[in-house]
Design an enzyme around this catalytic site. Structure first.
Site, short mmCIF file in Angstrom:
data_model
loop_
_atom_site.label_atom_id
_atom_site.label_comp_id
_atom_site.label_asym_id
_atom_site.label_seq_id
_atom_site.Cartn_x
_atom_site.Cartn_y
_atom_site.Cartn_z
N GLU A 99 -53.96 -30.33 -92.68
CA GLU A 99 -53.27 -30.17 -90.94
C GLU A 99 -55.37 -31.52 -90.11
OE1 GLU A 99 -53.35 -29.18 -88.21
OE2 GLU A 99 -53.89 -27.15 -87.64
N ASP A 100 -54.82 -31.80 -89.48
CA ASP A 100 -56.15 -32.18 -88.96
C ASP A 100 -57.35 -31.89 -88.51
OD1 ASP A 100 -55.15 -30.59 -86.97
OD2 ASP A 100 -54.98 -32.01 -84.99
N ASP A 103 -60.51 -24.66 -87.06
CA ASP A 103 -61.97 -24.88 -86.24
C ASP A 103 -62.23 -23.59 -86.57
OD1 ASP A 103 -63.42 -25.45 -83.83
OD2 ASP A 103 -61.82 -24.69 -82.49
N PHE A 152 -65.93 -32.61 -78.89
CA PHE A 152 -64.24 -31.84 -79.02
C PHE A 152 -63.55 -33.28 -79.30
CE2 PHE A 152 -60.20 -32.52 -77.44
CZ PHE A 152 -59.21 -31.67 -78.09
N ARG A 165 -53.99 -39.84 -79.52
CA ARG A 165 -53.81 -39.62 -80.64
C ARG A 165 -53.39 -40.92 -81.79
NH1 ARG A 165 -52.09 -34.10 -81.10
NH2 ARG A 165 -50.60 -33.58 -79.68
P1 IMP Z 1 -58.38 -22.96 -84.76
O1 IMP Z 1 -57.17 -22.48 -84.72
O2 IMP Z 1 -59.17 -22.39 -83.84
O3 IMP Z 1 -58.54 -23.66 -86.20
O4 IMP Z 1 -57.35 -24.39 -84.23
C1 IMP Z 1 -57.25 -25.91 -84.74
C2 IMP Z 1 -56.12 -26.05 -83.43
O5 IMP Z 1 -56.54 -26.86 -82.72
C3 IMP Z 1 -56.72 -27.50 -84.40
O6 IMP Z 1 -55.03 -27.87 -85.39
C4 IMP Z 1 -56.62 -28.65 -83.57
O7 IMP Z 1 -54.81 -29.05 -83.36
C5 IMP Z 1 -57.06 -27.88 -82.65
N1 IMP Z 1 -58.36 -28.57 -82.19
C6 IMP Z 1 -59.49 -27.80 -82.56
N2 IMP Z 1 -60.31 -28.14 -82.63
C7 IMP Z 1 -60.06 -29.59 -82.22
C8 IMP Z 1 -60.52 -30.98 -81.85
O8 IMP Z 1 -61.93 -31.31 -82.09
N3 IMP Z 1 -60.18 -32.22 -81.08
C9 IMP Z 1 -58.66 -31.78 -81.08
N4 IMP Z 1 -58.10 -30.81 -81.43
C10 IMP Z 1 -58.66 -29.77 -81.86
MG MG Z 2 -53.16 -29.31 -85.40
#
Ligand code: IMP
Ligand code: MG
Length: 178
Positions: A99-100, A103, A152, A165
């Site tokens: 995963e990237d 958060d 972000f 990207r």
């Molecule tokens: P979570 O469900 O809140 O953990 O969100 C995770 C997803 O939100 C990641 O897989 C990203 O796709 C997106 N995301 C969260 N923070 C960022 C950021 O700083 N830049 C780009 N995408 C983000």
């Molecule tokens: Mg993602």
């Protein structure tokens, strides 16, 4: 929201080095046991491509999922669903999710629970960027590239409204509320 600029956070070289180190950690865990690497589209695509090329273990399969959450914008919210599931039977297999960013942890908690329910032999998580301090749901990565709470991020697969990207490094975006 208006974008006013961006600051380099992780350089191409820093990412390259860290990805090599993560691959060595992953090699050491799995040996020749065989592994299904599951990339989370679209953000993990560049990270996954570099990570799997740095592995030395012999039996590696690739698959992908795509998740969507209701509610748009800078963070995920609400219910998470698959908009694309894996095509591999995971029962008895070692699974490594790539995963990237983690958060709030909501997307990953959903995905890890879903994959584990398919009787995988193991399910582990490799994440490029862990925004640990922002966690709302408990999710711990087994392999972590970088830890930050730094705003972000875009580049190296990460997007803002589908832009950035393709950048080879990771930047923090500066934005202004409009
Ligand atoms: P979570 O469900 O809140 O953990 O969100 C995770 C997803 O939100 C990641 O897989 C990203 O796709 C997106 N995301 C969260 N923070 C960022 C950021 O700083 N830049 C780009 N995408 C983000
Ligand atoms: Mg993602």
């Amino acid at each position: 929201m208006r974008i006013t600029g961006k600051t380099l956070l992780f350089s191409e070289e820093a990412i390259r080095r860290r990805v090599q180190e993560l691959a060595a950690e992953i090699d050491a865990v799995y040996g020749d046991e065989g592994l299904v690497v599951v990339g989370v589209l679209k953000g993990a695509c560049l990270f996954m491509a570099d990570l799997v090329r740095a592995l030395h273990i012999p039996r590696v399969e690739l698959d992908f999922v795509r998740l969507s959450s209701y509610g748009n914008g800078l963070r995920s919210s609400g219910e998470i669903v698959f908009s694309k599931d894996v095509e591999t039977a995971l029962e008895g297999r070692h699974v490594l999710v790539v995963e990237d960013i983690v958060d709030s942890g909501r997307s990953m908690a959903f995905l890890l629970a879903s994959l584990a329910s398919r009787k995988a032999r193991s399910v582990r998580l490799a994440v490029l960027v862990d925004k640990r301090e922002r966690r709302e749901v408990a999710v711990t990565a087994d392999f972590t590239g970088f830890v930050t709470d730094g705003g972000f991020l875009v580049g190296y697969g990460l997007d803002f409204a589908e832009q950035y990207r393709q950048l080879p490094a990771i930047y923090a975006l500066h934005c202004e509320e409009t």
